[in-house]
Write a protein that holds these residues in place. Structure first.
Motif, PDB file in Angstrom:
ATOM      1  N   MET A  70       1.037   4.184  -2.907  1.00 33.97           N
ATOM      2  CA  MET A  70       0.730   5.600  -2.678  1.00 33.97           C
ATOM      3  C   MET A  70       1.915   6.491  -3.073  1.00 33.97           C
ATOM      4  O   MET A  70       1.734   7.608  -3.565  1.00 33.97           O
ATOM      5  CB  MET A  70       0.367   5.825  -1.210  1.00 33.97           C
ATOM      6  CG  MET A  70      -0.940   5.153  -0.792  1.00 33.97           C
ATOM      7  SD  MET A  70      -2.396   5.618  -1.796  1.00 33.97           S
ATOM      8  CE  MET A  70      -2.577   4.184  -2.864  1.00 33.97           C
TER       9      MET A  70
ATOM     10  N   TYR B 141       0.832  -1.207   0.000  1.00 32.66           N
ATOM     11  CA  TYR B 141       0.000   0.000   0.000  1.00 32.66           C
ATOM     12  C   TYR B 141       0.868   1.259   0.000  1.00 32.66           C
ATOM     13  O   TYR B 141       0.632   2.191  -0.771  1.00 32.66           O
ATOM     14  CB  TYR B 141      -0.937   0.016   1.204  1.00 32.66           C
ATOM     15  CG  TYR B 141      -1.628   1.346   1.389  1.00 32.66           C
ATOM     16  CD1 TYR B 141      -2.708   1.700   0.591  1.00 32.66           C
ATOM     17  CD2 TYR B 141      -1.162   2.269   2.321  1.00 32.66           C
ATOM     18  CE1 TYR B 141      -3.321   2.941   0.730  1.00 32.66           C
ATOM     19  CE2 TYR B 141      -1.764   3.508   2.469  1.00 32.66           C
ATOM     20  CZ  TYR B 141      -2.852   3.841   1.665  1.00 32.66           C
ATOM     21  OH  TYR B 141      -3.446   5.068   1.803  1.00 32.66           O
TER      22      TYR B 141
ATOM     23  N   LYS C 228       1.712   6.684  -6.732  1.00 32.26           N
ATOM     24  CA  LYS C 228       0.603   7.559  -7.138  1.00 32.26           C
ATOM     25  C   LYS C 228       1.007   9.021  -7.031  1.00 32.26           C
ATOM     26  O   LYS C 228       0.704   9.837  -7.916  1.00 32.26           O
ATOM     27  CB  LYS C 228      -0.629   7.277  -6.264  1.00 32.26           C
ATOM     28  CG  LYS C 228      -1.835   8.127  -6.633  1.00 32.26           C
ATOM     29  CD  LYS C 228      -3.087   7.737  -5.832  1.00 32.26           C
ATOM     30  CE  LYS C 228      -3.740   6.523  -6.433  1.00 32.26           C
ATOM     31  NZ  LYS C 228      -5.085   6.251  -5.843  1.00 32.26           N
TER      32      LYS C 228
END
Length: 913
Positions: A774, A770, A777
């Motif tokens: 991120m 995760y 991103k």
């Protein structure tokens, strides 16, 4: 609706006239007698839903002219008669519908347009956990804990029940969704009044649990879909599919003494997995059906996901009618089922249909079996269990590092045996539990659970467990003290007949108290092990086992501390609880010592087939079903005391960690996008074969140190109140952090290290998946995932696709996909790509540090994509991958950004309902 073939007709049953779409009339033009039973149901569905757009005359002709051996290449649109949901997948479905009401208003439509158009029934069965066990109050205490944990979710579902038309909720403590479906909800033949006309047609169903196929046992065509596809069906959107191949499975003979329906289904599962039936229908026929009770048929049908088929269906016959009568169905319905099935050629006959392939099994050859230790298709004969355990153990202890204090202890106790060899082979942990001094070792059974709809729906195996318990108690046997025992009946009916047969008390004497009416251990809700057992496992990093009567035993699913999990019949679950270990050959080794001081063997306590049959006849009747399902939607006092809001739109609570407005529709407009090529993507994870939806989106415990655990703690939730990933599926903040967070998932970028971590490039930093996603991103970097064979096997878990999408993954490249997960990825706008035959990440030399570009998509027109992986040294690896957008409708969904976006735009353009 259109009727190009003039098949609309009338059927009169006991003075009532029904409009039907007659297959007999169509049969005057086409040879339908040769079609499999399931293909005829598809054909009727097309006749009834013909509209010239989604369903055309050509679609009908294609099925009527079905060629058994033809590879699927023709798209049809299938519309189920109803939808059935369970709460783990049902809550996010209702969350999505509530979010769509908000979104459709923003797009200029009416909130009232977002309503189920077909019967949609949700059964709450996945939330109860085995926190308390082995005592009379277990059921009540677990129920109290369940409501305390899930009150917010249940309040939300009660709102949905009031806010949406055609939506009903079966409250907790009723039963497992598939068993409730079989025993009560299934119609087999539907009746519906449309514009003053009474229609009759086959009961067909989509379910948000892959084991929806259990209903195939009574002749209802249905299968599991992701919540995304189920929502679309609820909103009137037909499902796009290719006309499937149908594999016939011929059953002859009957089960021998000592073999159970569980042994039969494990044999069938192994055979069909070996043959290969992914994406295909399986249809059972043959003289053996004369000796196969409805419950056994349902057991076989239930495990279609395990053998990989879309469905595993049995035709309607006298046995189906007998079951409808036994389960308390109305005689008017039973008469309609018989008349309709015979009029439509849907009644079982001796004539053999044409099949794409045929497998055969003489049921007289079936032997007692288990499956494991980590896949349901890996059948193990009872006689081979000890050898299987030892062979499996070798790979699990190769890197074991015993504690220092253990080394000292075994130095003292191990004699002249070399220290390393002794520790690797037989480490023992001394514990004191239930006032007894015990030793745990590798192979110790720490969980023995009678659980899961696969077996709890079957009176033969449930009563066999009870009778075996009676015989064991009479001999003076007890369960091993370290075994966590539990009984999760699939419905209230099961408890009633166990009581009536006077065997529930014997099960309780062995620790098998009723813990709840839900999936419990099979879904990973096994609850914590006793502290003494957990400490004993940790002390020597023991490889302990569970034995459960479930259908799923994937890595990390049953319990985080249990590395070996075996599926077995309920009586074998009881037997292994007594033995306390899988390091035993129950075909010849003693289970224990009786009160007379003599060894007791499994054969000494195993009930005969006649004893089981006599008890079924004596204990089960329609009155039992009628009583327990009289107020199936009412619920108990706990359910009815839950407050819930009113209103057409849901008032979201920004502080909630259970229910949250998801971000899928943020910034959405009525403009339709294009399917763009993917450039300069990084690899988020490199995985091997058999990555399940449990690996991708776990359902069990949330670790405090995981991204999801840290998030919950940041919101003021204590670890004791985390509940499970499954219960948190209404909150995307939790679920996206849980994606690829299974403790057993192995990312090959890290050399196969277990746990949900990866490497972020170009810096090579090790991060939780995760956290890496991120970071990518924020850098504007798209992501891909690469995997091996059978990617996405297991539960029809839409969050395995939703979480993948929210992490920023644009494409998944795998050697092969399981049917439902591929569909879910498409439904969420994640591109599934398949390596060409003979190629995979290893053969191509992919390591994980490359930069990927995927071109040639041509707005969905491209069937093969060109992939370029640029290596850190400037070199390139070039290969092609098949684009798995299988139908024109899937291409259209993908252009919209997913199926929900497509449906939402359609509904937003309509006037208020």
């Amino acid at each position: 609706m259109s009727d190009s073939f003039a098949t609309r007709d009338q059927l009169s049953v006991n003075g009532t006239s029904y409009t039907i779409y007659s297959l007999a009339k169509l049969g005057q033009r086409y040879n339908l007698a040769r079609l499999p039973f399931s293909m005829k149901i598809l054909l009727e569905n097309l006749l009834r839903c013909e509209d010239g757009v989604s369903v055309t005359k050509e679609s009908i002709e294609a099925v009527a002219n079905w060629v058994a051996t033809k590879e699927p290449d023709t798209e049809i649109a299938f519309m189920p008669a109803r939808v059935v949901l369970q709460d783990f997948t049902g809550v996010p479905c209702v969350v999505d519908l509530a979010a769509m009401r908000d979104a459709v208003v923003k797009l200029g439509g009416s909130a009232s347009n977002i309503n189920p158009l077909i019967p949609s029934e949700l059964v709450i069965d996945h939330s109860v956990q085995v926190d308390v066990f082995g005592k009379p109050s277990a059921l009540d205490e677990n129920g109290a804990i369940e409501f305390a944990r899930n009150g917010e979710r249940y309040s939300f579902l009660r709102w949905g029940q009031k806010a949406f038309n055609n939506f009903k909720v079966v409250p907790p403590n009723t039963g497992i969704v598939h068993q409730v479906n079989l025993e009560n909800l299934a119609r087999v033949v539907m009746e519906r009044d449309i514009d003053g006309v009474k229609y009759a047609f086959p009961d067909t169903v989509f379910g948000t649990d892959s084991h929806t196929t259990m209903i195939n046992g009574i002749g209802v065509l249905g299968w599991g879909v992701g919540g995304i596809e189920a929502e679309a069906a609820m909103l009137g959107q037909p499902s796009s599919m290719l006309i499937p191949q149908v594999v016939g499975f011929k059953l002859t003979g009957k089960l021998p003494e000592g073999a159970t329906a569980t042994d039969l289904v494990l044999t069938v599962t192994q055979m069909l997995r070996k043959h290969g039936v992914v994406g295909k229908f399986v249809e059972f026929f043959g003289s053996g059906l004369e000796h196969l009770p409805l419950a056994d048929r349902a057991t076989i049908a239930n495990m279609a996901p395990e053998y990989g088929a879309t469905c595993g269906i049995f035709p309607v016959d006298d046995e189906a009618l007998n079951y409808l009568r036994l389960s308390g169905r109305d005689e008017k319905l039973i008469a309609l089922v018989e008349a309709y099935a015979k009029a439509q050629g849907l009644w079982r006959t001796d004539a053999e249909a044409e099949y794409s392939a045929v497998l055969s099994l003489d049921m007289g050859t079936v032997l007692p079996s288990l499956a494991g230790p980590k896949r349901p298709q890996d059948r193990v004969l009872l006689t081979d269990m000890k050898a299987n355990y030892h062979a499996s153990l070798e790979g699990l202890i190769a890197n074991r590092k015993p504690k220092a204090e253990t080394v000292q202890r075994f130095d003292a106790e191990g004699g002249d045996q070399p220290q390393a060899e002794h520790l690797a082979s037989k480490p023992r942990s001394k514990i004191r539990i239930k006032d007894a001094d015990c030793e745990l070792g590798d192979g110790s059974v720490v969980i023995a659970a009678i659980t899961s709809c696969t077996n709890t729906s079957n009176p033969a195996v449930m009563l066999a467990a009870g009778l075996l318990a009676r015989n064991a108690v009479a001999k003076g046997l007890t369960a091993a003290p370290w075994v966590k025992t539990s009984l999760g009946p699939g419905s209230l009916v099961v408890t009633d007949y166990l009581k009536k047969a006077d065997v529930l008390g014997d099960l309780e004497k062995l620790g098998f108290y009723v813990v709840g009416y839900g999936c419990t251990t099979c879904i990973g809700n096994s609850g914590p092990l006793p502290d003494e057992v957990s400490k004993g496992i940790a002390e020597n990093d023991l490889v302990v086992a569970s034995v459960l009567s479930g259908n799923r035993n994937f890595e990390g699913r049953v319990h985080a501390e249990v590395k070996m999990n075996y599926l077995a019949s309920p009586p074998l679950v009881v037997a292994y609880a007594i033995a306390g270990t899988v390091d035993i050959d129950l075909s010849k080794d003693a289970l224990g010592t009786g009160k007379d001081g003599q060894p007791v063997y499994l054969k000494d306590i195993w009930p005969s087939n006649k004893e089981i049959s006599d008890n079924i006849l004596r204990t089960i009747g329609p009155d039992m079903f009628a009583k327990n399902y009289a107020d199936v939607f009412k619920g108990d006092s706990r359910w009815n005391q839950i407050a819930s809001p009113d209103g057409e739109s849901y008032q979201w609570d920004g502080d909630s960690t259970y229910v949250k407005n998801p971000p899928y529709f943020d910034g959405m407009s009525m403009a339709i996008g294009k399917i763009e090529d993917i450039h300069d993507a990084r690899l988020l994870g490199l995985f091997g074969d058999s990555i399940t939806t449990d690996h991708i989106s776990p359902a069990g415990n949330i670790k405090a140190s995981s991204p999801a655990g840290k998030f919950l703690q940041s919101r003021g939730v204590a670890p004791t109140d985390f509940n499970s990933y499954g219960s948190r599926r209404g909150n995307d903040d939790v679920m996206v952090r849980g994606t690829f967070a299974n403790i057993r998932i192995k990312n090959l970028m890290l050399g196969g290290e277990e746990g949900g971590n990866t490497l972020h490039f170009p810096d090579g930093e090790k991060l939780a998946i995760y956290d890496a996603a991120m970071k990518y991103k924020a850098e504007g970097v798209p992501l891909v995932v690469i995997a091996g064979k059978e990617y996405g096997t297991g539960s029809s878990r839409d969050w395995a696709a939703k979480g993948t999408n929210l992490l920023g993954v644009k494409a998944v490249i795998a050697e092969s996909f399981e049917r439902i997960h591929r569909s879910n990825l498409v439904g969420m706008g994640v591109l599934p790509l398949q390596f060409l035959d003979g190629q995979n990440a290893a053969s191509l030399g992919l390591k994980g540090d490359e930069v990927f570009s995927i071109t040639g998509l041509k707005d969905g027109a491209g069937k093969v994509a060109d992939v370029v992986a640029k290596k850190a040294d400037g070199g390139e690896i070039r290969f092609q991958a098949q684009v798995l957008l299988l139908t024109p409708k899937e291409v259209e969904y993908f252009r919209h950004g997913g199926i929900l976006h497509y449906v939402l735009r359609q509904l937003a353009s309509k006037k208020a309902a």
